[in-house]
Design a protein around this motif. Structure first.
Motif, short mmCIF file in Angstrom:
data_model
loop_
_atom_site.label_atom_id
_atom_site.label_comp_id
_atom_site.label_asym_id
_atom_site.label_seq_id
_atom_site.Cartn_x
_atom_site.Cartn_y
_atom_site.Cartn_z
N LEU A 185 0.82 -1.21 0.00
CA LEU A 185 0.00 0.00 0.00
C LEU A 185 0.85 1.26 0.00
N MET A 186 2.01 1.19 0.64
CA MET A 186 2.93 2.34 0.57
C MET A 186 3.32 2.62 -0.87
N ASP A 187 3.62 1.57 -1.62
CA ASP A 187 3.99 1.75 -3.03
C ASP A 187 2.84 2.31 -3.85
N VAL A 188 1.61 1.87 -3.54
CA VAL A 188 0.43 2.39 -4.25
C VAL A 188 0.33 3.90 -4.08
N ILE A 189 0.46 4.38 -2.84
CA ILE A 189 0.37 5.81 -2.58
C ILE A 189 1.53 6.56 -3.22
N LYS A 190 2.73 6.00 -3.06
CA LYS A 190 3.93 6.66 -3.58
C LYS A 190 3.86 6.86 -5.09
N ASN A 191 3.21 5.94 -5.78
CA ASN A 191 3.15 5.98 -7.24
C ASN A 191 1.88 6.63 -7.79
N ASP A 192 1.06 7.19 -6.90
CA ASP A 192 -0.17 7.85 -7.32
C ASP A 192 -0.11 9.32 -6.92
N PRO A 193 0.06 10.24 -7.88
CA PRO A 193 0.21 11.66 -7.54
C PRO A 193 -1.03 12.28 -6.89
N ASP A 194 -2.16 11.61 -6.98
CA ASP A 194 -3.39 12.15 -6.41
C ASP A 194 -3.63 11.68 -4.97
N ARG A 195 -2.75 10.84 -4.46
CA ARG A 195 -2.92 10.34 -3.10
C ARG A 195 -1.80 10.85 -2.20
N HIS A 196 -2.12 10.96 -0.91
CA HIS A 196 -1.16 11.48 0.06
C HIS A 196 -1.12 10.57 1.28
N PHE A 197 0.08 10.41 1.84
CA PHE A 197 0.24 9.60 3.04
C PHE A 197 -0.40 10.28 4.24
N PRO A 198 -1.05 9.52 5.11
CA PRO A 198 -1.37 10.04 6.43
C PRO A 198 -0.06 10.23 7.21
N GLU A 199 -0.10 11.03 8.26
CA GLU A 199 1.02 11.08 9.18
C GLU A 199 0.91 9.89 10.14
N PHE A 200 2.06 9.37 10.57
CA PHE A 200 2.06 8.19 11.43
C PHE A 200 2.80 8.45 12.74
N TYR A 201 2.22 7.89 13.80
CA TYR A 201 2.90 7.77 15.09
C TYR A 201 3.01 6.28 15.38
N ILE A 202 4.22 5.79 15.67
CA ILE A 202 4.44 4.37 15.97
C ILE A 202 5.25 4.27 17.24
N ALA A 203 4.82 3.42 18.17
CA ALA A 203 5.56 3.21 19.42
C ALA A 203 5.53 1.73 19.78
N CYS A 204 6.63 1.27 20.38
CA CYS A 204 6.71 -0.13 20.78
C CYS A 204 7.65 -0.26 21.97
N GLY A 205 7.38 -1.23 22.83
CA GLY A 205 8.21 -1.47 24.00
C GLY A 205 9.54 -2.13 23.64
N LEU A 206 10.56 -1.77 24.37
CA LEU A 206 11.89 -2.31 24.10
C LEU A 206 11.98 -3.80 24.37
N GLN A 207 11.09 -4.33 25.21
CA GLN A 207 11.09 -5.75 25.52
C GLN A 207 10.00 -6.51 24.74
N ASP A 208 9.40 -5.87 23.77
CA ASP A 208 8.33 -6.47 22.98
C ASP A 208 8.94 -7.29 21.85
N VAL A 209 8.44 -8.50 21.64
CA VAL A 209 8.95 -9.37 20.59
C VAL A 209 8.69 -8.78 19.20
N LEU A 210 7.76 -7.83 19.11
CA LEU A 210 7.43 -7.22 17.83
C LEU A 210 8.20 -5.93 17.56
N LEU A 211 9.18 -5.63 18.38
CA LEU A 211 9.92 -4.37 18.28
C LEU A 211 10.54 -4.19 16.90
#
Length: 261
Positions: A185-211
């Motif tokens: 989906l990032m590539d779809v937006i990047k390659n479409d001049p009529d679309r714009h990315f939302p702004e993102f906030y991402i946070a994760c714990g240092l001890q989280d397996v998904l870090l």
């Protein structure tokens, strides 16, 4: 402030669905900036209310919050289109927004419409903010379950497959180049001049397996052209971390609510 428990017949999901809605009506006037806030795996629309102080913070800051039940769907559309389960991505990205805007005094502006979530809901927020980028101006991902296309398939299908949820994706390699994968989906937006990315906030714990997965997606979004705020802190994959960092999310959203005279 009003806390509303709502039910309605969803055309997208083909059944009656439930959601909780917080309206900061006592101190602020609408139309309200709105956060659609998604729960994690095995939870429901009551999770955020039960384990965080989101109700108090929304009341103090003038934010409307809509908390739907997403079952264990990862907020994606189903692969069997003639089935009876319905499309959770379409439900979150379009129907729920439209229905709640009709029922409540919510802002219709993209810059006032936000999507957020934790774990499974973090994946849903990331995927659907990209998929429906015309609707959501900002998206917040807390400890996102973003590992499906970021970690080795062998790990995803074993340690990363708590309840069999990997089957929701229809085969990791088979669906890697589809809209189930945030990178696609990032590539779809990047390659479409009529679309714009939302702004993102991402946070994760240092001890989280998904870090590492959260770091990887944050980097990919930034490289694709999205504005990203990324934070790490002490913590594991639990409500202690999410209760703390949802406060960071509300500050980061930086919305303006009109106070009553």
């Amino acid at each position: 402030m009003a806390l509303i428990q709502m039910e309605f017949k969803s055309e997208t999901l083909k059944r009656t669905v439930s959601a909780n809605v917080i309206l900061p009506s006592e101190r602020f006037r609408g139309p309200y900036p709105t956060l659609y806030l998604l729960h994690g795996l095995t939870d429901n629309c009551n999770g955020w209310l039960s384990y965080t102080r989101i109700r108090l913070w929304a009341e103090e800051s003038g934010l409307a919050v809509v908390m739907p039940s997403g079952e264990n769907s990862f907020y994606m559309d189903i692969l069997v289109k003639d089935g009876c389960l319905g499309d959770f991505g379409e439900y979150i990205g379009r129907e729920l927004v439209n229905v709640t805007r009709e029922m409540f005094p919510l802002s219709h502006r993209r810059e006032d419409t936000f999507l957020g979530g934790l774990s499974m809901g973090g994946f849903g927020a990331c995927r659907n903010a990209l998929k429906y980028s015309e609707t959501f101006g900002k998206a917040a991902v807390l400890s996102g379950a973003l590992h499906f296309y970021e970690y080795p398939v062998s790990w995803v299908e074993t340690e990363g497959n708590t309840l069999g949820e990997v089957k929701n994706f229809g085969g990791i390699e088979k669906t890697r180049n589809t809209d189930r994968n945030p990178r696609y989906l990032m590539d779809v937006i990047k390659n479409d001049p009529d679309r714009h990315f939302p702004e993102f906030y991402i946070a994760c714990g240092l001890q989280d397996v998904l870090l590492k997965a959260n770091r990887s997606i944050a980097n990919a979004l930034s490289e694709a052209g999205a504005k990203v705020t990324y934070e790490e802190g002490e913590g594991i994959h639990d409500w202690y971390f999410w209760d703390t960092y949802i406060q960071h999310v509300l500050k980061w959203l930086d919305y303006k609510a009109e106070r009553k005279d």
